[in-house]
Write a protein that holds these residues in place. Structure first.
Motif, PDB file in Angstrom:
ATOM      1  N   ALA A   1       0.818  -1.139  -0.144  1.00  0.00           N
ATOM      2  CA  ALA A   1      -0.007  -0.082   0.120  1.00  0.00           C
ATOM      3  C   ALA A   1       0.942   1.305   0.057  1.00  0.00           C
ATOM      4  CB  ALA A   1      -1.040  -0.074   1.149  1.00  0.00           C
ATOM      5  N   VAL A   2       0.382   2.197  -0.728  1.00  0.00           N
ATOM      6  CA  VAL A   2       1.061   3.645  -0.796  1.00  0.00           C
ATOM      7  C   VAL A   2      -0.034   4.536  -0.658  1.00  0.00           C
ATOM      8  CG1 VAL A   2       2.346   5.439  -2.175  1.00  0.00           C
ATOM      9  CG2 VAL A   2       2.794   2.878  -2.482  1.00  0.00           C
ATOM     10  N   LEU A   3       0.055   5.321   0.580  1.00  0.00           N
ATOM     11  CA  LEU A   3      -1.001   6.379   0.945  1.00  0.00           C
ATOM     12  C   LEU A   3      -0.499   7.645   1.564  1.00  0.00           C
ATOM     13  CD1 LEU A   3      -3.004   4.928   4.086  1.00  0.00           C
ATOM     14  CD2 LEU A   3      -0.966   3.915   3.189  1.00  0.00           C
ATOM     15  N   VAL A   4      -1.589   8.672   1.381  1.00  0.00           N
ATOM     16  CA  VAL A   4      -1.156   9.596   2.367  1.00  0.00           C
ATOM     17  C   VAL A   4      -1.953   9.535   3.767  1.00  0.00           C
ATOM     18  CG1 VAL A   4      -3.145  11.082   1.702  1.00  0.00           C
ATOM     19  CG2 VAL A   4      -1.012  12.237   2.200  1.00  0.00           C
ATOM     20  N   ASP A   5      -1.265  10.014   4.800  1.00  0.00           N
ATOM     21  CA  ASP A   5      -1.881   9.933   6.115  1.00  0.00           C
ATOM     22  C   ASP A   5      -3.188  10.836   5.999  1.00  0.00           C
ATOM     23  OD1 ASP A   5      -2.712   9.807   8.768  1.00  0.00           O
ATOM     24  OD2 ASP A   5      -0.732   9.989   9.379  1.00  0.00           O
ATOM     25  N   SER A   6      -4.343  10.346   5.671  1.00  0.00           N
ATOM     26  CA  SER A   6      -5.498  11.194   5.716  1.00  0.00           C
ATOM     27  C   SER A   6      -6.263  11.368   6.838  1.00  0.00           C
ATOM     28  CB  SER A   6      -6.548  10.566   4.797  1.00  0.00           C
ATOM     29  OG  SER A   6      -6.364  10.442   3.355  1.00  0.00           O
ATOM     30  N   VAL A   7      -6.121  10.665   7.986  1.00  0.00           N
ATOM     31  CA  VAL A   7      -6.257  11.022   9.336  1.00  0.00           C
ATOM     32  C   VAL A   7      -5.436  12.362   9.785  1.00  0.00           C
ATOM     33  CG1 VAL A   7      -6.379  10.322  11.632  1.00  0.00           C
ATOM     34  CG2 VAL A   7      -6.846   8.625   9.919  1.00  0.00           C
ATOM     35  N   ALA A   8      -4.238  12.318   9.690  1.00  0.00           N
ATOM     36  CA  ALA A   8      -3.429  13.618   9.946  1.00  0.00           C
ATOM     37  C   ALA A   8      -3.829  14.735   8.993  1.00  0.00           C
ATOM     38  CB  ALA A   8      -2.007  13.264   9.755  1.00  0.00           C
ATOM     39  N   GLY A   9      -4.048  14.431   7.670  1.00  0.00           N
ATOM     40  CA  GLY A   9      -4.555  15.516   7.008  1.00  0.00           C
ATOM     41  C   GLY A   9      -5.910  16.165   7.186  1.00  0.00           C
ATOM     42  N   GLY A  10      -6.861  15.259   7.718  1.00  0.00           N
ATOM     43  CA  GLY A  10      -8.115  15.533   8.314  1.00  0.00           C
ATOM     44  C   GLY A  10      -8.128  16.473   9.594  1.00  0.00           C
ATOM     45  N   ARG A  11      -6.917  16.164  10.500  1.00  0.00           N
ATOM     46  CA  ARG A  11      -6.743  17.042  11.741  1.00  0.00           C
ATOM     47  C   ARG A  11      -6.147  18.203  11.251  1.00  0.00           C
ATOM     48  NH1 ARG A  11      -4.612  12.092  13.942  1.00  0.00           N
ATOM     49  NH2 ARG A  11      -2.439  13.049  13.420  1.00  0.00           N
ATOM     50  N   LEU A  12      -5.171  18.226  10.374  1.00  0.00           N
ATOM     51  CA  LEU A  12      -4.404  19.314  10.027  1.00  0.00           C
ATOM     52  C   LEU A  12      -5.385  20.407   9.303  1.00  0.00           C
ATOM     53  CD1 LEU A  12      -1.742  20.702   9.433  1.00  0.00           C
ATOM     54  CD2 LEU A  12      -1.687  19.514   7.087  1.00  0.00           C
ATOM     55  N   ALA A  13      -6.441  20.037   8.612  1.00  0.00           N
ATOM     56  CA  ALA A  13      -7.374  21.065   8.084  1.00  0.00           C
ATOM     57  C   ALA A  13      -8.348  21.640   9.125  1.00  0.00           C
ATOM     58  CB  ALA A  13      -8.292  20.212   6.883  1.00  0.00           C
ATOM     59  N   THR A  14      -8.724  20.566   9.946  1.00  0.00           N
ATOM     60  CA  THR A  14      -9.558  21.233  10.955  1.00  0.00           C
ATOM     61  C   THR A  14      -9.116  21.944  12.104  1.00  0.00           C
ATOM     62  OG1 THR A  14     -10.779  19.066  10.513  1.00  0.00           O
ATOM     63  CG2 THR A  14     -11.642  20.245  12.509  1.00  0.00           C
ATOM     64  N   GLU A  15      -7.985  21.583  12.369  1.00  0.00           N
ATOM     65  CA  GLU A  15      -7.294  22.344  13.516  1.00  0.00           C
ATOM     66  C   GLU A  15      -6.629  23.758  12.856  1.00  0.00           C
ATOM     67  OE1 GLU A  15      -4.016  19.698  14.518  1.00  0.00           O
ATOM     68  OE2 GLU A  15      -5.375  18.598  16.085  1.00  0.00           O
ATOM     69  N   HIS A  16      -6.669  23.738  11.591  1.00  0.00           N
ATOM     70  CA  HIS A  16      -6.519  25.288  11.181  1.00  0.00           C
ATOM     71  C   HIS A  16      -7.477  26.133  11.155  1.00  0.00           C
ATOM     72  CE1 HIS A  16      -4.292  28.243   8.503  1.00  0.00           C
ATOM     73  NE2 HIS A  16      -5.279  28.169   7.733  1.00  0.00           N
ATOM     74  N   LEU A  17      -8.699  25.570  10.798  1.00  0.00           N
ATOM     75  CA  LEU A  17      -9.948  26.155  11.043  1.00  0.00           C
ATOM     76  C   LEU A  17     -10.281  26.646  12.455  1.00  0.00           C
ATOM     77  CD1 LEU A  17     -11.827  24.235   8.396  1.00  0.00           C
ATOM     78  CD2 LEU A  17     -11.202  26.626   8.052  1.00  0.00           C
ATOM     79  N   LEU A  18     -10.107  25.566  13.102  1.00  0.00           N
ATOM     80  CA  LEU A  18     -10.290  25.994  14.743  1.00  0.00           C
ATOM     81  C   LEU A  18      -9.336  27.077  15.110  1.00  0.00           C
ATOM     82  CD1 LEU A  18     -10.260  22.258  16.076  1.00  0.00           C
ATOM     83  CD2 LEU A  18     -12.287  23.946  16.182  1.00  0.00           C
ATOM     84  N   ALA A  19      -8.201  27.221  14.542  1.00  0.00           N
ATOM     85  CA  ALA A  19      -7.335  28.307  15.081  1.00  0.00           C
ATOM     86  C   ALA A  19      -7.635  29.623  14.156  1.00  0.00           C
ATOM     87  CB  ALA A  19      -5.797  27.719  14.652  1.00  0.00           C
ATOM     88  N   MET A  20      -8.456  29.458  13.396  1.00  0.00           N
ATOM     89  CA  MET A  20      -8.741  30.843  12.727  1.00  0.00           C
ATOM     90  C   MET A  20     -10.088  31.262  13.466  1.00  0.00           C
ATOM     91  SD  MET A  20      -6.676  31.633  10.245  1.00  0.00           S
ATOM     92  CE  MET A  20      -7.844  33.028   9.659  1.00  0.00           C
ATOM     93  N   GLY A  21     -10.581  30.719  14.651  1.00  0.00           N
ATOM     94  CA  GLY A  21     -11.421  31.110  15.377  1.00  0.00           C
ATOM     95  C   GLY A  21     -12.933  30.312  15.247  1.00  0.00           C
ATOM     96  N   HIS A  22     -13.000  29.423  14.195  1.00  0.00           N
ATOM     97  CA  HIS A  22     -14.261  28.770  13.935  1.00  0.00           C
ATOM     98  C   HIS A  22     -14.567  27.666  14.690  1.00  0.00           C
ATOM     99  CE1 HIS A  22     -14.723  30.824  10.042  1.00  0.00           C
ATOM    100  NE2 HIS A  22     -13.241  30.815   9.980  1.00  0.00           N
ATOM    101  N   ARG A  23     -15.949  27.473  15.192  1.00  0.00           N
ATOM    102  CA  ARG A  23     -16.540  26.271  16.028  1.00  0.00           C
ATOM    103  C   ARG A  23     -17.434  25.644  15.417  1.00  0.00           C
ATOM    104  NH1 ARG A  23     -12.329  27.132  17.481  1.00  0.00           N
ATOM    105  NH2 ARG A  23     -11.384  27.420  19.616  1.00  0.00           N
ATOM    106  N   ARG A  24     -18.098  26.218  14.441  1.00  0.00           N
ATOM    107  CA  ARG A  24     -19.195  25.506  13.770  1.00  0.00           C
ATOM    108  C   ARG A  24     -18.567  25.158  12.148  1.00  0.00           C
ATOM    109  NH1 ARG A  24     -23.754  23.055  15.201  1.00  0.00           N
ATOM    110  NH2 ARG A  24     -24.932  23.928  13.333  1.00  0.00           N
ATOM    111  N   ILE A  25     -17.677  23.925  12.521  1.00  0.00           N
ATOM    112  CA  ILE A  25     -17.061  23.435  11.336  1.00  0.00           C
ATOM    113  C   ILE A  25     -17.689  22.116  10.604  1.00  0.00           C
ATOM    114  CG2 ILE A  25     -14.803  22.695  10.436  1.00  0.00           C
ATOM    115  CD1 ILE A  25     -13.455  24.246  12.788  1.00  0.00           C
ATOM    116  N   ALA A  26     -18.034  22.315   9.268  1.00  0.00           N
ATOM    117  CA  ALA A  26     -18.723  20.925   8.916  1.00  0.00           C
ATOM    118  C   ALA A  26     -17.853  20.057   7.923  1.00  0.00           C
ATOM    119  CB  ALA A  26     -19.912  21.498   7.800  1.00  0.00           C
ATOM    120  N   TYR A  27     -18.073  19.032   7.900  1.00  0.00           N
ATOM    121  CA  TYR A  27     -17.271  18.221   6.918  1.00  0.00           C
ATOM    122  C   TYR A  27     -18.194  17.885   5.776  1.00  0.00           C
ATOM    123  CZ  TYR A  27     -14.584  14.164   5.069  1.00  0.00           C
ATOM    124  OH  TYR A  27     -14.021  13.101   4.392  1.00  0.00           O
TER     125      TYR A  27
END
Length: 368
Positions: free
Chosen positions: A163-189
């Motif tokens: 298998a060759v894959l990107v760490d999508s769990v880490a990617g999901g955290r990275l994107a969501t944490e960035h939005l949290l750090a921008m002040g958002h709390r109602r974040i949709a997926y």
């Protein structure tokens, strides 16, 4: 004057006669055997060039047991994520003397099964399946049947499946944490296909980031279930119909993010002023939309190169049990759609809200 074969092409017998060697020696030269003297090798090469001889691939395959071709099955050829990876696979295969037969499944598991069956009937030497949707039991049976197999962006628990894959769990955290750090709390997926390993992984990362910030998971903030511009538009429409719509969106992929952006623009809402957006993949178009899309980049070319290399090593008996699964790190590409300046990491919330961590790496993108 040499008399060519019945199809008008020179034969291996004529090459042998021209070079003054046996047919077996010509065959050894063609197949790269080390058991040929350098002088004989030069004479055979000269005879091949003079006669413009081309080995019969089918006959050679019957002798070597290989077709010098591999099968590549992808989920959606219209998705801009795939072409760079496909090109990298073709380049890596060509460098080692293999051709690639490409099949598109349109995200359909039955079509994927059919494509795999056809490729095996054509005697391909191995398979690369990217964004595979068939059940894991089907893939394990291929391994039991000794089919060399590499899956991309999926993990199958079998010692003979790489298998060759990107760490999508880490990617999901990275994107969501960035939005949290921008002040958002109602974040949709904006969710991708239910059968997608990557979708489940990105959703897991999204939920982990919310939990780390002390926020409950709200299933109403998850919409979608496909991957296309239309799916992104529809998912965004559903979210905007909530009593408390989200102020930020993390999308399964860039296509869905662009569809959401289109729906927001249609309704007269500003991005990122009213709703911030982060995608996933970093397709070429992401840098050129208005506003340029913040996204989580996958190393598409590297993934393709590694998948082809792993498969051909398996085909040629060079693979080892070590590193059966190769996981690559995602990278956050900050552009305008999230509200941050390109290249700026959101290190702390802009409003008095809970803490948010960071995973992975961050780089700036084109400002469009």
């Amino acid at each position: 004057m040499a008399r060519f074969g019945r199809d008008g092409h020179p034969t291996i017998k004529q090459v042998a006669a021209r070079a003054g060697v046996s047919i077996k020696t010509v065959s050894r030269v063609i197949n790269g055997s080390v058991y040929v003297s350098e002088a004989a090798r030069r004479r055979v090469a000269r005879a091949i060039a003079q006669l413009n001889y081309r080995p019969n691939a089918l006959a050679r395959g019957l002798v070597t047991g290989r077709s010098r071709s591999i099968g590549l099955v992808i989920a959606d050829i219209a998705n801009p994520f795939f072409p760079p990876m496909v090109r990298a696979i073709e380049d890596a295969a060509a460098a080692r003397g293999y051709n690639v037969i490409l099949c598109d499944t349109d995200e359909d598991a039955d079509r994927e099964r059919g494509a795999i069956s056809v490729l095996l009937e054509r005697k391909v030497d191995g398979l690369i399946l990217s964004a595979s949707r068939v059940p894991e039991a089907f893939l394990r049976q291929l391994a039991v049947d000794r089919v060399p197999l590499v899956v991309v962006n999926r993990v199958v628990r079998h010692p003979r499946i790489a298998a060759v894959l990107v760490d999508s769990v880490a990617g999901g955290r990275l994107a969501t944490e960035h939005l949290l750090a921008m002040g958002h709390r109602r974040i949709a997926y904006l969710a991708g296909p239910c059968a997608s390993f990557s979708n489940r992984s990105r959703l897991r990362g999204y939920r982990q980031a919310l939990a780390r910030a002390g926020l409950p998971f709200d299933p109403d903030l998850v919409a979608g279930g496909a991957t296309s511009l239309a799916a992104g538009r529809e998912a965004m429409r559903v979210l905007l119909g909530l009593d408390r719509p989200p102020t930020a969106v993390f999308a399964f992929d860039d296509l869905m993010a662009l569809g959401a952006l289109e729906e927001l623009r249609r309704r007269g809402l500003r991005v990122p002023g009213d709703v911030a957006i982060v995608g996933f993949d970093d397709i070429d178009l992401a840098a050129f939309v208005d506003p340029p899309l913040t996204t989580v980049a996958q190393p598409k070319v590297e993934m393709g190169r590694l998948a082809a290399t792993r498969l051909l090593d398996m085909v040629e008996g060079k693979s080892s049990a070590a590193r059966r699964i190769v996981t690559l790190a995602p990278q956050l590409v900050v552009r305008h759609s999230c509200g941050a300046k390109p290249g700026q990491a959101a290190h702390a919330p802009q409003e008095p809200r809970g803490p948010a961590g960071r995973t992975g790496s961050i780089r700036g993108g084109a400002e469009g």
